[in-house]
Scaffold this motif. Structure first.
Motif, PDB file in Angstrom:
ATOM      1  N   SER B  31      94.949  28.609  31.388  1.00  0.00           N
ATOM      2  CA  SER B  31      95.983  28.327  30.608  1.00  0.00           C
ATOM      3  C   SER B  31      97.007  29.228  31.204  1.00  0.00           C
ATOM      4  O   SER B  31      96.590  30.300  31.866  1.00  0.00           O
ATOM      5  CB  SER B  31      95.750  28.498  29.124  1.00  0.00           C
ATOM      6  OG  SER B  31      95.428  29.896  28.820  1.00  0.00           O
ATOM      7  N   GLY B  33      98.846  31.055  29.240  1.00  0.00           N
ATOM      8  CA  GLY B  33      98.648  32.351  28.676  1.00  0.00           C
ATOM      9  C   GLY B  33      97.577  33.480  29.521  1.00  0.00           C
ATOM     10  O   GLY B  33      97.766  34.518  29.494  1.00  0.00           O
ATOM     11  N   LEU B  82     102.576  36.349  22.773  1.00  0.00           N
ATOM     12  CA  LEU B  82     101.275  35.814  23.066  1.00  0.00           C
ATOM     13  C   LEU B  82     100.297  36.141  21.879  1.00  0.00           C
ATOM     14  O   LEU B  82      99.156  35.405  21.365  1.00  0.00           O
ATOM     15  CB  LEU B  82     100.680  36.312  24.392  1.00  0.00           C
ATOM     16  CG  LEU B  82     101.470  35.657  25.685  1.00  0.00           C
ATOM     17  CD1 LEU B  82     100.989  36.863  26.935  1.00  0.00           C
ATOM     18  CD2 LEU B  82     100.906  34.418  25.718  1.00  0.00           C
ATOM     19  N   ALA B  86      98.236  33.845  19.679  1.00  0.00           N
ATOM     20  CA  ALA B  86      96.882  33.637  19.606  1.00  0.00           C
ATOM     21  C   ALA B  86      96.328  33.877  18.018  1.00  0.00           C
ATOM     22  O   ALA B  86      95.291  33.431  17.848  1.00  0.00           O
ATOM     23  CB  ALA B  86      96.346  35.143  20.092  1.00  0.00           C
ATOM     24  N   LEU B  92      93.330  31.265  23.330  1.00  0.00           N
ATOM     25  CA  LEU B  92      94.601  32.151  23.679  1.00  0.00           C
ATOM     26  C   LEU B  92      94.023  33.601  23.192  1.00  0.00           C
ATOM     27  O   LEU B  92      94.034  34.491  23.951  1.00  0.00           O
ATOM     28  CB  LEU B  92      95.786  31.914  23.189  1.00  0.00           C
ATOM     29  CG  LEU B  92      96.914  32.795  23.668  1.00  0.00           C
ATOM     30  CD1 LEU B  92      96.859  33.121  25.133  1.00  0.00           C
ATOM     31  CD2 LEU B  92      98.288  32.396  23.061  1.00  0.00           C
ATOM     32  N   TYR B  96      93.379  36.578  25.450  1.00  0.00           N
ATOM     33  CA  TYR B  96      94.063  38.138  25.208  1.00  0.00           C
ATOM     34  C   TYR B  96      93.120  39.354  25.239  1.00  0.00           C
ATOM     35  O   TYR B  96      93.288  40.052  25.869  1.00  0.00           O
ATOM     36  CB  TYR B  96      94.806  38.058  23.855  1.00  0.00           C
ATOM     37  CG  TYR B  96      95.692  38.983  23.701  1.00  0.00           C
ATOM     38  CD1 TYR B  96      97.190  38.987  24.276  1.00  0.00           C
ATOM     39  CD2 TYR B  96      95.163  40.397  23.415  1.00  0.00           C
ATOM     40  CE1 TYR B  96      97.997  40.074  24.243  1.00  0.00           C
ATOM     41  CE2 TYR B  96      96.432  41.284  23.281  1.00  0.00           C
ATOM     42  CZ  TYR B  96      97.502  41.190  23.802  1.00  0.00           C
ATOM     43  OH  TYR B  96      98.339  42.171  23.558  1.00  0.00           O
TER      44      TYR B  96
END
Lengths: 172, 172
Positions: B31, B33, B82, B86, B92, B96
Protein backbone atom coordinates in the motif's frame (compact mmCIF):
# COMPACT_ATOMS: atom_id res chain seq x y z
CA UNK A 1 -22.04 6.43 21.13
CA UNK A 2 -21.07 5.26 24.63
CA UNK A 3 -22.61 1.83 24.17
CA UNK A 4 -22.16 1.21 20.42
CA UNK A 5 -19.56 3.65 19.06
CA UNK A 6 -19.93 5.74 15.91
CA UNK A 7 -20.78 3.04 13.32
CA UNK A 8 -24.58 3.07 13.65
CA UNK A 9 -24.99 6.61 14.96
CA UNK A 10 -27.27 8.63 12.63
CA UNK A 11 -29.30 11.84 12.87
CA UNK A 12 -32.36 9.60 12.34
CA UNK A 13 -31.71 7.46 15.40
CA UNK A 14 -30.91 10.43 17.63
CA UNK A 15 -34.04 12.30 16.44
CA UNK A 16 -36.19 9.24 17.17
CA UNK A 17 -34.64 8.63 20.61
CA UNK A 18 -34.95 12.31 21.56
CA UNK A 19 -38.47 12.72 20.11
CA UNK A 20 -37.48 15.75 18.02
CA UNK A 21 -37.26 16.35 14.28
CA UNK A 22 -34.04 15.98 12.32
CA UNK A 23 -34.42 19.65 11.34
CA UNK A 24 -34.19 20.64 14.98
CA UNK A 25 -31.02 18.56 15.41
CA UNK A 26 -29.43 20.07 12.27
CA UNK A 27 -30.15 23.55 13.60
CA UNK A 28 -27.94 22.91 16.65
CA UNK A 29 -25.39 20.44 15.29
CA UNK A 30 -24.17 20.82 11.70
CA UNK A 31 -22.50 17.43 11.56
CA UNK A 32 -22.79 14.01 13.13
CA UNK A 33 -19.33 14.49 14.61
CA UNK A 34 -20.38 17.70 16.37
CA UNK A 35 -23.56 16.06 17.68
CA UNK A 36 -21.59 13.05 18.96
CA UNK A 37 -18.86 15.15 20.61
CA UNK A 38 -21.30 17.48 22.35
CA UNK A 39 -23.26 14.51 23.67
CA UNK A 40 -20.11 12.67 24.68
CA UNK A 41 -18.71 15.63 26.61
CA UNK A 42 -21.84 15.76 28.75
CA UNK A 43 -22.20 11.98 29.04
CA UNK A 44 -18.73 11.51 30.57
CA UNK A 45 -18.83 14.66 32.68
CA UNK A 46 -19.61 12.88 35.93
CA UNK A 47 -17.41 9.80 35.35
CA UNK A 48 -14.42 11.98 34.47
CA UNK A 49 -14.93 14.65 37.11
CA UNK A 50 -12.05 15.57 39.41
CA UNK A 51 -12.30 14.89 43.10
CA UNK A 52 -10.65 17.29 45.52
CA UNK A 53 -9.68 15.27 48.57
CA UNK A 54 -6.73 17.60 49.19
CA UNK A 55 -4.28 15.04 47.71
CA UNK A 56 -3.88 15.97 44.04
CA UNK A 57 -1.67 13.00 43.26
CA UNK A 58 -4.31 10.46 44.37
CA UNK A 59 -7.16 12.49 42.83
CA UNK A 60 -5.40 12.50 39.45
CA UNK A 61 -4.56 8.80 39.70
CA UNK A 62 -8.19 8.06 40.43
CA UNK A 63 -9.48 10.17 37.53
CA UNK A 64 -6.93 8.66 35.14
CA UNK A 65 -8.06 5.13 36.00
CA UNK A 66 -11.65 6.16 35.20
CA UNK A 67 -10.39 7.74 31.97
CA UNK A 68 -8.62 4.49 31.05
CA UNK A 69 -11.83 2.51 31.47
CA UNK A 70 -13.89 4.99 29.42
CA UNK A 71 -11.27 4.96 26.65
CA UNK A 72 -11.35 1.14 26.52
CA UNK A 73 -15.10 1.15 25.74
CA UNK A 74 -17.07 1.96 22.57
CA UNK A 75 -17.18 5.67 23.46
CA UNK A 76 -13.39 5.79 23.60
CA UNK A 77 -13.10 3.99 20.29
CA UNK A 78 -15.52 6.46 18.73
CA UNK A 79 -13.38 9.29 20.07
CA UNK A 80 -10.25 7.81 18.46
CA UNK A 81 -12.10 7.53 15.13
CA UNK A 82 -13.15 11.18 15.37
CA UNK A 83 -9.56 12.28 16.16
CA UNK A 84 -8.47 10.21 13.16
CA UNK A 85 -11.02 11.72 10.78
CA UNK A 86 -10.23 15.22 12.11
CA UNK A 87 -6.70 14.97 10.66
CA UNK A 88 -8.11 15.52 7.16
CA UNK A 89 -11.38 17.30 8.06
CA UNK A 90 -10.80 20.86 9.37
CA UNK A 91 -14.49 21.32 10.34
CA UNK A 92 -14.43 18.18 12.46
CA UNK A 93 -11.07 19.21 13.96
CA UNK A 94 -12.60 22.54 15.01
CA UNK A 95 -15.68 20.81 16.42
CA UNK A 96 -13.50 18.35 18.32
CA UNK A 97 -11.58 21.10 20.04
CA UNK A 98 -14.56 23.39 20.63
CA UNK A 99 -16.99 20.74 21.89
CA UNK A 100 -14.70 18.25 23.57
CA UNK A 101 -10.96 18.60 24.10
CA UNK A 102 -10.70 22.26 25.09
CA UNK A 103 -13.43 21.76 27.69
CA UNK A 104 -11.72 18.67 29.11
CA UNK A 105 -8.41 20.55 29.21
CA UNK A 106 -10.04 23.41 31.08
CA UNK A 107 -11.36 21.09 33.79
CA UNK A 108 -7.90 19.56 34.24
CA UNK A 109 -6.28 23.02 34.37
CA UNK A 110 -8.67 24.04 37.15
CA UNK A 111 -7.82 21.02 39.31
CA UNK A 112 -4.08 21.34 38.65
CA UNK A 113 -4.06 25.08 39.30
CA UNK A 114 -5.80 24.53 42.65
CA UNK A 115 -3.11 21.98 43.53
CA UNK A 116 -0.44 24.52 42.63
CA UNK A 117 -2.06 27.13 44.85
CA UNK A 118 -2.07 24.58 47.68
CA UNK A 119 1.65 24.00 47.20
CA UNK A 120 1.31 20.43 45.88
CA UNK A 121 2.84 21.24 42.49
CA UNK A 122 5.99 23.30 41.98
CA UNK A 123 5.49 27.04 41.36
CA UNK A 124 7.32 27.09 38.03
CA UNK A 125 5.38 24.19 36.42
CA UNK A 126 3.11 25.05 33.45
CA UNK A 127 0.03 22.92 34.23
CA UNK A 128 -0.96 22.89 30.54
CA UNK A 129 2.03 20.64 29.81
CA UNK A 130 0.92 18.10 32.45
CA UNK A 131 -2.26 17.38 30.49
CA UNK A 132 -0.13 16.12 27.58
CA UNK A 133 2.13 14.05 29.88
CA UNK A 134 -0.84 12.34 31.58
CA UNK A 135 -3.93 12.11 29.36
CA UNK A 136 -1.91 12.81 26.21
CA UNK A 137 0.23 9.76 26.97
CA UNK A 138 -2.95 7.64 27.23
CA UNK A 139 -4.19 8.99 23.87
CA UNK A 140 -0.78 8.25 22.34
CA UNK A 141 -0.92 4.56 23.36
CA UNK A 142 -4.57 4.37 22.30
CA UNK A 143 -4.01 5.90 18.85
CA UNK A 144 -0.75 4.01 18.16
CA UNK A 145 -1.11 0.82 20.19
CA UNK A 146 2.48 -0.44 20.25
CA UNK A 147 2.06 -0.89 24.00
CA UNK A 148 -1.15 -1.50 26.01
CA UNK A 149 -2.87 0.97 28.34
CA UNK A 150 -2.76 -1.02 31.59
CA UNK A 151 -3.52 0.05 35.17
CA UNK A 152 0.26 -0.17 35.81
CA UNK A 153 0.86 2.28 32.96
CA UNK A 154 -1.55 4.79 34.54
CA UNK A 155 0.20 4.53 37.91
CA UNK A 156 3.61 4.94 36.27
CA UNK A 157 2.46 8.13 34.47
CA UNK A 158 1.57 9.74 37.79
CA UNK A 159 4.60 8.44 39.71
CA UNK A 160 7.13 9.45 37.03
CA UNK A 161 5.72 12.95 36.83
CA UNK A 162 5.39 13.65 40.54
CA UNK A 163 8.58 11.95 41.74
CA UNK A 164 10.77 12.65 38.71
CA UNK A 165 12.85 9.96 37.01
CA UNK A 166 16.26 11.11 38.25
CA UNK A 167 17.82 8.88 40.88
CA UNK A 168 17.64 10.41 44.37
CA UNK A 169 20.70 12.49 45.21
CA UNK A 170 23.15 10.74 47.47
CA UNK A 171 23.74 12.26 50.84
CA UNK A 172 27.33 13.56 50.98
CA UNK B 1 6.70 12.81 1.57
CA UNK B 2 9.22 14.92 3.52
CA UNK B 3 8.95 17.89 1.17
CA UNK B 4 5.32 17.69 -0.01
CA UNK B 5 3.38 15.42 2.35
CA UNK B 6 1.02 12.62 1.28
CA UNK B 7 -1.31 14.49 -1.09
CA UNK B 8 0.59 13.96 -4.37
CA UNK B 9 2.46 10.80 -3.40
CA UNK B 10 1.67 8.00 -5.87
CA UNK B 11 3.22 4.67 -6.86
CA UNK B 12 3.73 6.23 -10.33
CA UNK B 13 5.86 9.10 -9.04
CA UNK B 14 7.95 6.88 -6.78
CA UNK B 15 8.50 4.34 -9.60
CA UNK B 16 9.63 7.13 -11.95
CA UNK B 17 11.92 8.75 -9.38
CA UNK B 18 13.45 5.38 -8.44
CA UNK B 19 13.71 4.14 -12.03
CA UNK B 20 11.88 0.88 -11.26
CA UNK B 21 8.54 -0.55 -12.37
CA UNK B 22 5.36 -0.16 -10.36
CA UNK B 23 5.21 -3.97 -10.22
CA UNK B 24 8.51 -4.02 -8.37
CA UNK B 25 7.23 -1.48 -5.86
CA UNK B 26 3.98 -3.40 -5.29
CA UNK B 27 6.00 -6.53 -4.63
CA UNK B 28 7.68 -4.88 -1.63
CA UNK B 29 5.01 -2.46 -0.44
CA UNK B 30 1.36 -3.48 -0.65
CA UNK B 31 0.00 0.00 0.00
CA UNK B 32 1.01 3.60 -0.44
CA UNK B 33 0.93 3.99 3.33
CA UNK B 34 3.43 1.17 3.83
CA UNK B 35 5.70 2.58 1.11
CA UNK B 36 5.57 6.06 2.67
CA UNK B 37 6.19 4.84 6.22
CA UNK B 38 9.13 2.63 5.27
CA UNK B 39 10.70 5.49 3.34
CA UNK B 40 9.98 7.97 6.12
CA UNK B 41 11.55 5.78 8.81
CA UNK B 42 14.81 5.67 6.88
CA UNK B 43 14.66 9.32 5.78
CA UNK B 44 14.47 10.64 9.37
CA UNK B 45 16.86 8.08 10.83
CA UNK B 46 19.85 10.43 10.99
CA UNK B 47 17.92 13.58 11.99
CA UNK B 48 16.19 11.74 14.83
CA UNK B 49 19.17 9.70 16.01
CA UNK B 50 20.11 9.79 19.69
CA UNK B 51 23.42 11.25 20.75
CA UNK B 52 25.24 9.75 23.71
CA UNK B 53 27.27 12.54 25.30
CA UNK B 54 26.88 10.89 28.70
CA UNK B 55 24.14 13.37 29.71
CA UNK B 56 20.84 11.68 28.86
CA UNK B 57 18.77 14.69 29.83
CA UNK B 58 20.48 16.98 27.34
CA UNK B 59 20.64 14.26 24.68
CA UNK B 60 16.88 13.73 24.92
CA UNK B 61 16.19 17.47 24.93
CA UNK B 62 18.27 17.82 21.79
CA UNK B 63 16.55 14.93 20.01
CA UNK B 64 13.10 16.20 21.00
CA UNK B 65 13.83 19.64 19.51
CA UNK B 66 14.80 17.91 16.24
CA UNK B 67 11.62 15.85 16.47
CA UNK B 68 9.55 19.00 16.95
CA UNK B 69 10.99 20.52 13.78
CA UNK B 70 10.40 17.36 11.72
CA UNK B 71 6.81 17.15 12.99
CA UNK B 72 6.16 20.77 11.99
CA UNK B 73 7.07 20.03 8.34
CA UNK B 74 5.21 18.23 5.52
CA UNK B 75 6.60 14.86 6.63
CA UNK B 76 5.13 15.34 10.09
CA UNK B 77 1.77 16.34 8.66
CA UNK B 78 1.79 13.24 6.46
CA UNK B 79 2.49 11.15 9.56
CA UNK B 80 -0.51 12.66 11.39
CA UNK B 81 -2.72 11.89 8.38
CA UNK B 82 -1.52 8.28 8.39
CA UNK B 83 -2.18 7.94 12.14
CA UNK B 84 -5.64 9.39 11.47
CA UNK B 85 -6.44 7.01 8.62
CA UNK B 86 -5.07 4.09 10.66
CA UNK B 87 -7.91 4.50 13.19
CA UNK B 88 -10.35 2.95 10.70
CA UNK B 89 -7.89 0.95 8.54
CA UNK B 90 -6.43 -2.07 10.39
CA UNK B 91 -3.93 -2.84 7.59
CA UNK B 92 -2.53 0.68 7.73
CA UNK B 93 -2.47 0.53 11.54
CA UNK B 94 -0.39 -2.65 11.35
CA UNK B 95 1.94 -1.11 8.75
CA UNK B 96 2.34 2.02 10.87
CA UNK B 97 3.46 0.05 13.88
CA UNK B 98 5.59 -2.46 11.99
CA UNK B 99 7.36 0.03 9.70
CA UNK B 100 7.53 3.15 11.82
CA UNK B 101 6.45 3.50 15.44
CA UNK B 102 7.76 0.24 16.89
CA UNK B 103 11.18 0.92 15.36
CA UNK B 104 11.24 4.48 16.71
CA UNK B 105 10.22 3.18 20.15
CA UNK B 106 13.00 0.61 20.08
CA UNK B 107 15.64 3.28 19.41
CA UNK B 108 14.34 5.37 22.31
CA UNK B 109 14.27 2.31 24.61
CA UNK B 110 17.93 1.61 23.80
CA UNK B 111 19.06 5.15 24.70
CA UNK B 112 16.92 5.24 27.85
CA UNK B 113 18.05 1.81 28.98
CA UNK B 114 21.69 2.84 28.60
CA UNK B 115 20.95 5.90 30.76
CA UNK B 116 19.38 3.65 33.38
CA UNK B 117 22.45 1.41 33.39
CA UNK B 118 24.61 4.53 33.88
CA UNK B 119 22.51 5.52 36.91
CA UNK B 120 20.93 8.60 35.24
CA UNK B 121 17.39 7.25 35.46
CA UNK B 122 15.88 5.63 38.57
CA UNK B 123 16.11 1.82 38.75
CA UNK B 124 12.36 1.27 39.10
CA UNK B 125 11.32 3.40 36.07
CA UNK B 126 9.76 1.54 33.11
CA UNK B 127 11.45 3.30 30.17
CA UNK B 128 8.58 2.34 27.85
CA UNK B 129 6.32 4.78 29.72
CA UNK B 130 8.76 7.65 29.16
CA UNK B 131 8.26 7.42 25.40
CA UNK B 132 4.58 8.28 25.88
CA UNK B 133 5.35 11.13 28.30
CA UNK B 134 7.88 12.74 25.92
CA UNK B 135 7.19 11.99 22.24
CA UNK B 136 3.61 10.90 22.98
CA UNK B 137 2.92 14.32 24.49
CA UNK B 138 4.18 15.93 21.25
CA UNK B 139 1.92 13.69 19.16
CA UNK B 140 -1.02 14.55 21.43
CA UNK B 141 -0.60 18.31 20.86
CA UNK B 142 -0.01 17.70 17.15
CA UNK B 143 -3.09 15.53 16.65
CA UNK B 144 -5.38 17.66 18.86
CA UNK B 145 -3.88 21.17 18.59
CA UNK B 146 -5.56 22.92 21.51
CA UNK B 147 -2.09 24.16 22.49
CA UNK B 148 0.97 24.71 20.27
CA UNK B 149 4.16 22.62 20.20
CA UNK B 150 6.71 25.31 21.11
CA UNK B 151 10.40 24.98 22.07
CA UNK B 152 9.33 25.90 25.63
CA UNK B 153 6.88 22.97 25.62
CA UNK B 154 9.71 20.59 24.66
CA UNK B 155 11.92 21.88 27.48
CA UNK B 156 9.05 21.59 29.97
CA UNK B 157 8.42 17.95 29.00
CA UNK B 158 12.01 17.04 29.86
CA UNK B 159 12.23 19.18 33.00
CA UNK B 160 8.91 17.97 34.45
CA UNK B 161 9.86 14.35 33.93
CA UNK B 162 13.42 14.49 35.24
CA UNK B 163 12.87 16.87 38.16
CA UNK B 164 9.33 15.82 39.10
CA UNK B 165 6.54 18.34 39.66
CA UNK B 166 6.37 18.02 43.46
CA UNK B 167 7.73 21.01 45.34
CA UNK B 168 11.16 20.34 46.88
CA UNK B 169 10.91 19.00 50.43
CA UNK B 170 11.64 21.61 53.06
CA UNK B 171 14.62 20.96 55.25
CA UNK B 172 13.40 20.28 58.81
Amino acid sequence: MLSEGMADLTFERVAKAAGVSKTTLYKWWQSLGALALDGYFHAVHTTLSFADTGDVREDLRDQLHHHRRVMAGPGGHALLELIGAAQTDPDLARAYRALYSSGRRELAYQRLTRAKEQGQIRENVDVRVLVDQLWGAVYHRSLIPDEPVTPEFIDALVDNLFDGIRPPERKP
